[in-house]
Design an enzyme around this catalytic site. Structure first.
Site, PDB file in Angstrom:
ATOM      1  N   PHE A  15       0.813  -1.221   0.000  1.00 15.75           N
ATOM      2  CA  PHE A  15       0.000   0.000   0.000  1.00 15.75           C
ATOM      3  C   PHE A  15       0.843   1.267   0.000  1.00 15.75           C
ATOM      4  CE2 PHE A  15      -2.112  -3.474   2.175  1.00 15.75           C
ATOM      5  CZ  PHE A  15      -3.303  -3.567   1.471  1.00 15.75           C
ATOM      6  N   GLY A  41       4.000  -2.402  10.838  1.00 14.91           N
ATOM      7  CA  GLY A  41       3.140  -2.674   9.685  1.00 14.91           C
ATOM      8  C   GLY A  41       3.979  -2.987   8.460  1.00 14.91           C
ATOM      9  N   GLY A  70      -3.166  -9.057   9.864  1.00 18.35           N
ATOM     10  CA  GLY A  70      -3.951  -8.081   9.116  1.00 18.35           C
ATOM     11  C   GLY A  70      -4.587  -7.031   9.998  1.00 18.35           C
ATOM     12  N   ASP A 136       2.881   2.369  10.089  1.00 16.16           N
ATOM     13  CA  ASP A 136       1.899   2.015   9.051  1.00 16.16           C
ATOM     14  C   ASP A 136       1.155   0.751   9.496  1.00 16.16           C
ATOM     15  OD1 ASP A 136       0.501   2.168   6.678  1.00 16.16           O
ATOM     16  OD2 ASP A 136       2.051   1.180   5.486  1.00 16.16           O
ATOM     17  N   HIS A 139      -5.108   1.184  11.678  1.00 16.49           N
ATOM     18  CA  HIS A 139      -5.536   2.563  11.444  1.00 16.49           C
ATOM     19  C   HIS A 139      -6.712   2.994  12.314  1.00 16.49           C
ATOM     20  CE1 HIS A 139      -2.497   2.740   8.548  1.00 16.49           C
ATOM     21  NE2 HIS A 139      -3.099   3.386   7.568  1.00 16.49           N
ATOM     22  N   HIS A 164       2.416   6.985   7.742  1.00 14.13           N
ATOM     23  CA  HIS A 164       1.747   6.798   6.448  1.00 14.13           C
ATOM     24  C   HIS A 164       0.249   7.080   6.545  1.00 14.13           C
ATOM     25  CE1 HIS A 164       0.754   4.190   2.750  1.00 14.13           C
ATOM     26  NE2 HIS A 164       1.361   5.288   2.342  1.00 14.13           N
ATOM     27  N   ASP A 165      -0.333   7.443   5.394  1.00 17.20           N
ATOM     28  CA  ASP A 165      -1.782   7.672   5.271  1.00 17.20           C
ATOM     29  C   ASP A 165      -2.247   8.903   6.034  1.00 17.20           C
ATOM     30  OD1 ASP A 165      -2.271   5.603   3.497  1.00 17.20           O
ATOM     31  OD2 ASP A 165      -2.588   4.130   5.080  1.00 17.20           O
TER      32      ASP A 165
HETATM   33  C1  LIG Z   1      -1.309  -1.130   5.740  1.00 19.28           C
HETATM   34  S1  LIG Z   1      -0.540  -2.641   6.144  1.00 19.28           S
HETATM   35  C2  LIG Z   1       1.183  -2.229   6.026  1.00 19.28           C
HETATM   36  C3  LIG Z   1       1.609  -2.006   4.607  1.00 19.28           C
HETATM   37  C4  LIG Z   1       3.099  -2.003   4.389  1.00 19.28           C
HETATM   38  N1  LIG Z   1       3.793  -0.979   5.155  1.00 19.28           N
HETATM   39  C5  LIG Z   1       3.419  -1.862   2.915  1.00 19.28           C
HETATM   40  O1  LIG Z   1       4.365  -1.128   2.559  1.00 19.28           O
HETATM   41  O2  LIG Z   1       2.738  -2.484   2.096  1.00 19.28           O
HETATM   42  C6  LIG Z   1      -0.781  -2.696   7.898  1.00 19.28           C
HETATM   43  C7  LIG Z   1      -0.129  -3.884   8.593  1.00 19.28           C
HETATM   44  O3  LIG Z   1      -0.153  -3.599   9.988  1.00 19.28           O
HETATM   45  C8  LIG Z   1      -0.326  -4.802  10.696  1.00 19.28           C
HETATM   46  N2  LIG Z   1      -0.877  -4.451  12.004  1.00 19.28           N
HETATM   47  C9  LIG Z   1      -2.085  -3.914  12.287  1.00 19.28           C
HETATM   48  N3  LIG Z   1      -2.210  -3.679  13.597  1.00 19.28           N
HETATM   49  C10 LIG Z   1      -1.048  -4.088  14.169  1.00 19.28           C
HETATM   50  C11 LIG Z   1      -0.568  -4.115  15.510  1.00 19.28           C
HETATM   51  N4  LIG Z   1      -1.313  -3.670  16.521  1.00 19.28           N
HETATM   52  N5  LIG Z   1       0.650  -4.618  15.751  1.00 19.28           N
HETATM   53  C12 LIG Z   1       1.419  -5.086  14.712  1.00 19.28           C
HETATM   54  N6  LIG Z   1       1.024  -5.055  13.416  1.00 19.28           N
HETATM   55  C13 LIG Z   1      -0.197  -4.575  13.151  1.00 19.28           C
HETATM   56  C14 LIG Z   1      -1.240  -5.630   9.838  1.00 19.28           C
HETATM   57  O4  LIG Z   1      -1.076  -7.008  10.114  1.00 19.28           O
HETATM   58  C15 LIG Z   1      -0.822  -5.232   8.409  1.00 19.28           C
HETATM   59  O5  LIG Z   1       0.067  -6.161   7.861  1.00 19.28           O
END
Ligand SMILES: C[S@@+](CC[C@H](N)C(=O)[O-])C[C@H]1O[C@@H](n2cnc3c(N)ncnc32)[C@H](O)[C@@H]1O
Length: 206
Positions: A15, A41, A70, A136, A139, A164-165
């Site tokens: 993303f 993330g 996720g 990241d 959210h 990010h975002d």
């Molecule tokens: C938007 S994706 C990250 C995208 C990535 N930075 C990229 O470049 O494609 C968000 C990620 O954050 C992880 N995530 C969400 N909440 C989390 C938490 N509390 N602790 C660790 N990881 C988390 C999710 O498993 C997911 O893989």
């Protein structure tokens, strides 16, 4: 300045815009002189590859924090659900296998330390100074606040916080990343360096 990546980054699910990735790459190269890099993330490793390929050049390291289950929007039935990343046996999301394969294919394993844990758990006994923190992860407001509170305090003076975002207009996207961005600026500990697309880059000043 153009950057050279060890893999076709367009083939990696994720993303991050290429402009944002390039900015992270340059930040990681600079920040590694101050301390380790850490991202919250990682998903399938797109941002990790941008950061780690810079770490490789300057003998740095990136800690890649993700429980790999996720975020809210990746769960079955949600907008960004990807069935290829669903573990049918566990009935849970699992991006770790793909992440690991991508880091290996990019030959970056020696510059990436995966921390397969939630952000709050990974931070529990953290004591390593950080030159760059890239947020990241989840959210929701709770998740973003947890990430900010857990990790921003480990950034050394002169080091960077990248979020990010960032969507100042609620019509464009969720507000939690923007909320922690504003919190960081209001703390007086960070100054704005620049915005690259939706990537907010702040520097720790004290
Ligand atoms: C938007 S994706 C990250 C995208 C990535 N930075 C990229 O470049 O494609 C968000 C990620 O954050 C992880 N995530 C969400 N909440 C989390 C938490 N509390 N602790 C660790 N990881 C988390 C999710 O498993 C997911 O893989």
């Amino acid at each position: 300045m153009s950057i050279k990546l060890p893999i076709d980054i367009r083939a990696i699910k994720g993303f991050l815009a290429s402009s944002e990735g390039a900015a992270l790459h340059h930040l990681a190269a600079e920040a590694s002189a101050l301390g380790a890099c850490l991202e919250v993330g990682s998903y399938c490793g797109k941002s990790t590859i941008y950061i780690a390929s810079a770490c490789k050049l300057v003998d740095g390291i990136v800690f890649a924090v993700d429980h790999h289950r996720g975020s809210e929007e990746h769960q079955p039935g949600e907008e960004y659900h990807d069935p290829e990343l669903f573990d049918e046996h566990a009935r849970l999301m699992d991006s770790f296998r793909t992440f690991r394969r991508n880091i290996r294919t990019a030959q970056l394993e020696d510059w990436v330390v995966p921390l397969v844990a939630s952000s709050a758990i990974a931070a529990r006994h953290w004591n390593t100074p950080l030159g760059l923190v890239f947020i990241d992860g989840g959210h929701s407001l709770e998740a973003a606040m947890t990430d900010y509170r857990c990790w921003a305090r480990h950034i050394v003076p002169g080091g960077y916080l990248a979020i990010h975002d960032i969507f100042p207009d609620p019509a464009d996207g969720g507000q939690a990343p923007y909320d922690i961005y504003k919190l960081a600026l209001a703390s007086g500990q960070f100054e704005l360096v620049e915005m690259v697309d939706t990537l907010g880059i702040l520097r720790r000043i004290c």
